[in-house]
Design a protein around this motif. Structure first.
Motif, mmCIF file in Angstrom:
data_model
loop_
_atom_site.group_PDB
_atom_site.id
_atom_site.type_symbol
_atom_site.label_atom_id
_atom_site.label_comp_id
_atom_site.label_asym_id
_atom_site.label_seq_id
_atom_site.Cartn_x
_atom_site.Cartn_y
_atom_site.Cartn_z
ATOM 1 N N GLN A 1 40.812 54.777 52.238
ATOM 2 C CA GLN A 1 42.404 54.588 52.403
ATOM 3 C C GLN A 1 42.542 54.069 53.768
ATOM 4 N N VAL A 2 41.667 54.281 54.719
ATOM 5 C CA VAL A 2 41.721 53.579 56.145
ATOM 6 C C VAL A 2 41.545 52.118 56.075
ATOM 7 N N ASP A 3 40.740 51.546 55.344
ATOM 8 C CA ASP A 3 40.554 50.050 55.106
ATOM 9 C C ASP A 3 41.752 49.485 54.379
ATOM 10 N N ILE A 4 42.364 50.177 53.240
ATOM 11 C CA ILE A 4 43.403 49.931 52.430
ATOM 12 C C ILE A 4 44.426 49.769 53.435
ATOM 13 N N ALA A 5 44.798 50.609 54.203
ATOM 14 C CA ALA A 5 46.102 50.907 55.213
ATOM 15 C C ALA A 5 45.847 49.637 56.152
ATOM 16 N N ARG A 6 44.596 49.459 56.667
ATOM 17 C CA ARG A 6 44.579 48.593 57.983
ATOM 18 C C ARG A 6 44.661 47.268 57.177
ATOM 19 N N GLN B 1 46.944 40.800 49.691
ATOM 20 C CA GLN B 1 46.526 42.046 48.791
ATOM 21 C C GLN B 1 45.285 42.431 49.112
ATOM 22 N N TYR B 2 44.895 43.844 48.755
ATOM 23 C CA TYR B 2 43.685 44.521 48.911
ATOM 24 C C TYR B 2 43.113 44.591 47.526
ATOM 25 N N LEU B 3 42.085 43.607 47.363
ATOM 26 C CA LEU B 3 41.440 43.853 45.536
ATOM 27 C C LEU B 3 40.259 44.452 45.728
ATOM 28 N N SER B 4 39.917 45.226 44.488
ATOM 29 C CA SER B 4 38.700 45.776 44.343
ATOM 30 C C SER B 4 37.696 45.027 43.685
ATOM 31 N N LYS B 5 36.502 45.076 44.192
ATOM 32 C CA LYS B 5 35.240 44.203 43.472
ATOM 33 C C LYS B 5 35.103 44.750 42.192
ATOM 34 N N PRO B 6 34.815 44.211 41.224
ATOM 35 C CA PRO B 6 34.775 42.601 41.168
ATOM 36 C C PRO B 6 36.245 42.319 40.876
ATOM 37 N N ILE B 7 36.382 40.943 41.249
ATOM 38 C CA ILE B 7 37.735 40.283 40.743
ATOM 39 C C ILE B 7 37.739 39.719 39.410
ATOM 40 N N THR B 8 38.560 39.730 38.651
ATOM 41 C CA THR B 8 38.653 39.432 37.270
ATOM 42 C C THR B 8 39.636 38.180 37.296
ATOM 43 N N VAL B 9 39.585 37.770 36.009
ATOM 44 C CA VAL B 9 40.350 36.452 35.606
ATOM 45 C C VAL B 9 41.888 37.160 35.659
ATOM 46 N N GLU B 10 42.175 38.018 35.336
ATOM 47 C CA GLU B 10 43.184 38.666 35.159
ATOM 48 C C GLU B 10 43.887 38.933 36.340
ATOM 49 N N THR B 11 43.105 39.567 37.521
ATOM 50 C CA THR B 11 43.249 39.624 38.934
ATOM 51 C C THR B 11 43.848 38.160 39.404
ATOM 52 N N LEU B 12 43.476 37.081 39.284
ATOM 53 C CA LEU B 12 43.559 35.661 39.809
ATOM 54 C C LEU B 12 44.770 35.430 39.060
ATOM 55 N N VAL B 13 44.985 35.625 37.958
ATOM 56 C CA VAL B 13 46.210 35.149 37.228
ATOM 57 C C VAL B 13 47.418 35.842 37.995
ATOM 58 N N LYS B 14 47.319 37.034 37.743
ATOM 59 C CA LYS B 14 48.442 37.967 38.751
ATOM 60 C C LYS B 14 48.662 37.463 39.941
ATOM 61 N N LEU B 15 47.730 36.996 40.774
ATOM 62 C CA LEU B 15 47.735 36.698 42.197
ATOM 63 C C LEU B 15 48.254 35.371 42.280
#
Length: 136
Positions: free
Chosen positions: A94-99, A108-122
Motif C-alpha cells: 500500500q505504501v508503493d500504491i500511495a506513493r 495508474q498503478y497496474l499489477s503484473k502481468p499486464i493484459t490486453v484488457e488492461t491496455l484497452v481500458k487504459l
C-alpha cells in the motif's frame, strides 16, 4: 500529436510478453523497450518534445535506477501534461500504491502481468483518449 510508448523492466521475459500484449491490444505499433531504466531515461532526454505524448510503463523494482528514481529524474525535463506513467509492479504494498498516487506523472498503478484488457481500458482514460483511433 505523436504518441510514444515506452516499456521499462529488467525482466526480459516480461518485456517480450508485454510487447506481444501491446501489439494485440493495438495500443502502439512500435513501443520502445528498455531493460535498463537509465537507457530509457537517456532516450527520453534526447527525444522529449512537447509535440509528443509519452506513455511509459515502468517497474518500480529495478537495479541501478529504480522506478521511483526514474520518476524523480523526469521532473528535470518532462511535463505531466504529456508524460503519462503507469507503474507496473508485482508489489501490492500500500505504501508503493500511495506513493504512485501522489506522483503527478503516474496515471495508474497496474499489477503484473499486464493484459490486453488492461491496455484497452487504459486507452479509454480521458487523459489518453485523444491519442488513439476510435475503434468499434
Amino acid at each position: 500529436m505523436i504518441l510514444e510508448t515506452i516499456v521499462i523492466d529488467d525482466d526480459e521475459i516480461f518485456l517480450l510478453i508485454s510487447k506481444k500484449i501491446i501489439d494485440r491490444s493495438k495500443f502502439h505499433p512500435t513501443p520502445k523497450i528498455f531493460v535498463e531504466s537509465i537507457k530509457a531515461l537517456d532516450f527520453l532526454i534526447q527525444d522529449y518534445s512537447l509535440q509528443k505524448a509519452y506513455v511509459i510503463l515502468i517497474d518500480i523494482n529495478m537495479p541501478t535506477l529504480n522506478g521511483w528514481e526514474f520518476l524523480e529524474a523526469l521532473r528535470s525535463f518532462a511535463k505531466p501534461q504529456n508524460t503519462f506513467v503507469c507503474v507496473v509492479s508485482s508489489s501490492t504494498d500500500q505504501v508503493d500504491i500511495a506513493r504512485a498516487d501522489q506522483n503527478p506523472y503516474v496515471l495508474q498503478y497496474l499489477s503484473k502481468p499486464i493484459t490486453v484488457e488492461t491496455l484497452v481500458k487504459l486507452k479509454e482514460l480521458p487523459q489518453l483518449v485523444g491519442f488513439f483511433p476510435i475503434t468499434e
